[in-house]
Enzyme design. Structure first.
Site, PDB file in Angstrom:
ATOM      1  N   HIS A 179       0.819  -1.212   0.000  1.00 37.68           N
ATOM      2  CA  HIS A 179       0.000   0.000   0.000  1.00 37.68           C
ATOM      3  C   HIS A 179       0.858   1.269   0.000  1.00 37.68           C
ATOM      4  O   HIS A 179       0.653   2.175  -0.797  1.00 37.68           O
ATOM      5  CB  HIS A 179      -0.922  -0.018   1.221  1.00 37.68           C
ATOM      6  CG  HIS A 179      -1.819   1.166   1.298  1.00 37.68           C
ATOM      7  ND1 HIS A 179      -2.994   1.251   0.603  1.00 37.68           N
ATOM      8  CD2 HIS A 179      -1.694   2.333   1.979  1.00 37.68           C
ATOM      9  CE1 HIS A 179      -3.569   2.420   0.844  1.00 37.68           C
ATOM     10  NE2 HIS A 179      -2.795   3.094   1.684  1.00 37.68           N
ATOM     11  N   HIS A 194       3.332   6.180  -1.491  1.00 37.82           N
ATOM     12  CA  HIS A 194       4.066   7.265  -0.837  1.00 37.82           C
ATOM     13  C   HIS A 194       5.578   7.091  -0.969  1.00 37.82           C
ATOM     14  O   HIS A 194       6.318   7.533  -0.091  1.00 37.82           O
ATOM     15  CB  HIS A 194       3.662   7.349   0.642  1.00 37.82           C
ATOM     16  CG  HIS A 194       2.195   7.569   0.845  1.00 37.82           C
ATOM     17  ND1 HIS A 194       1.592   8.798   0.674  1.00 37.82           N
ATOM     18  CD2 HIS A 194       1.182   6.710   1.173  1.00 37.82           C
ATOM     19  CE1 HIS A 194       0.287   8.697   0.893  1.00 37.82           C
ATOM     20  NE2 HIS A 194       0.010   7.434   1.194  1.00 37.82           N
ATOM     21  N   LYS A 237      -4.427  10.443  -8.181  1.00 38.76           N
ATOM     22  CA  LYS A 237      -4.128  10.695  -6.764  1.00 38.76           C
ATOM     23  C   LYS A 237      -4.214  12.209  -6.600  1.00 38.76           C
ATOM     24  O   LYS A 237      -3.446  12.954  -7.218  1.00 38.76           O
ATOM     25  CB  LYS A 237      -2.720  10.190  -6.410  1.00 38.76           C
ATOM     26  CG  LYS A 237      -2.351  10.320  -4.939  1.00 38.76           C
ATOM     27  CD  LYS A 237      -2.804   9.130  -4.120  1.00 38.76           C
ATOM     28  CE  LYS A 237      -2.474   9.294  -2.642  1.00 38.76           C
ATOM     29  NZ  LYS A 237      -2.999   8.195  -1.814  1.00 38.76           N
TER      30      LYS A 237
END
Ligand SMILES: *[C@@H]1O[C@H](CO)[C@@H](O)[C@H](O)[C@H]1NC(C)=O
Length: 302
Positions: A179, A194, A237
């Site tokens: 993730h 990230h 995003k």
């Protein structure tokens, strides 16, 4: 005779106790201790990029009203240069990058984990535990009572980051590592994602279209923290925050520090003299050990 009874009574406790899962609650680390520890992790990180290793081409700064528009305000790539020959040859980066092709980004499909991938996970964890960044974190978590030994922290770190769970009520399609560092497509959007290394590699492979940035942290050297808008294939995003120029061991360490000491909340850290908040989330729908939670998400707040 009495001693034998005591021994007989203690023996099963000792044997059973050895198999009890490690409690994650130690003496609560104070706000100052957590902030200072992050500063020590930063100082110890010899693998972070220096200014000349990365050139960012930020182009357009989106206003808060523009971040969700999906408009491509920047015709060029975000990364105009990364010193791959230097940074990605470093063992922790190389082990990290080897993990990135192990995942199916769309949720709903089981992540198969063949033995070769377990080997890669172990190699990455072994490599980061050779760095002083992980030694400092490990010593802190043991001395504050979150773990009884560096070995138990290492074993738990592997579970919390790589253990699989389902985001779609069935197939084991996700993990904290996937993730946060790889990124996922979930409910028609980019979820997580990230990692600057993954961003750079996906952009270079033509899979990412950089749209704009909306936040640029206070740092004048790496790691710095940014908020970006981007598309991964057609998926959007609207605010992806990430460290830029940090080493994989630093990111794992600072996120784990916050995850373990400040789960499901904002964690204040200090990095290079600047204050930063990190948000982590635990996965509440399934557990490992006796009630321990997997990493659901974690990122710097911009
Ligand atoms: C997780 O648990 C919550 C609360 O029980 C539930 O609403 C949600 O659908 C669950 N999600 C998954 C992916 O199982």
């Amino acid at each position: 005779m009495k001693d034998i009874f005591v021994l007989l009574w203690l023996l099963p406790c000792v044997i059973y106790g050895a198999h009890l899962p490690e409690p994650r609650q130690g003496r609560a680390a104070t706000v100052d201790e957590v902030a200072n520890l992050a500063e020590q992790l930063y100082a110890a990180d010899v693998n972070k990029a220096v200014s000349s290793d990365i050139n960012l081409n930020l182009q357009y700064k989106a206003s808060s009203a523009q971040t969700s528009s999906g408009t491509d305000f920047s015709s060029q790539n975000l990364f105009s240069y990364v010193n791959e020959a230097k940074l990605f040859a470093r063992p922790t980066f190389a082990r990290f990058i080897a993990l990135l092709d192990n995942y199916i980004k769309t949720t709903g499909t089981v992540e198969s984990v063949p033995a070769a991938e377990i080997t890669e996970q172990n190699a990455f964890i072994d490599e980061i535990f050779k760095t002083s960044v992980l030694s400092i974190l490990s010593n802190f978590l043991v001395s504050t009572g979150y773990y009884t030994s560096s070995a138990s922290f290492k074993a738990d770190l592997k579970e919390m980051w790589f253990g699989l769970y389902t985001r779609t009520k069935g197939p084991l399609d996700s993990s904290g590592f996937e993730h946060i560092f790889h990124g996922e497509i979930h409910s028609g959007k980019i979820s997580g994602f990230h990692s600057w290394v993954q961003f750079y590699l996906q952009e270079k492979a033509g899979q990412i279209n950089y749209l704009s940035y909306s936040a640029d942290g206070a740092w004048t050297s790496y790691p710095d923290v940014y908020g970006f808008q981007f598309k991964w294939n057609t998926y959007l995003k609207t605010l992806g925050s990430m460290f830029i120029g940090s080493s994989p061991e630093f990111e794992i360490a600072v996120l784990s520090l916050c995850y373990i000491t400040r789960p499901d909340s904002l964690c204040t850290v200090r990095i290079g003299g600047q204050t930063l908040k990190i948000q982590t989330y635990t996965w509440a729908n399934s557990t490992y050990g006796s009630g321990k939670r997997y990493v659901a998400s974690g990122y710097p707040v911009v």
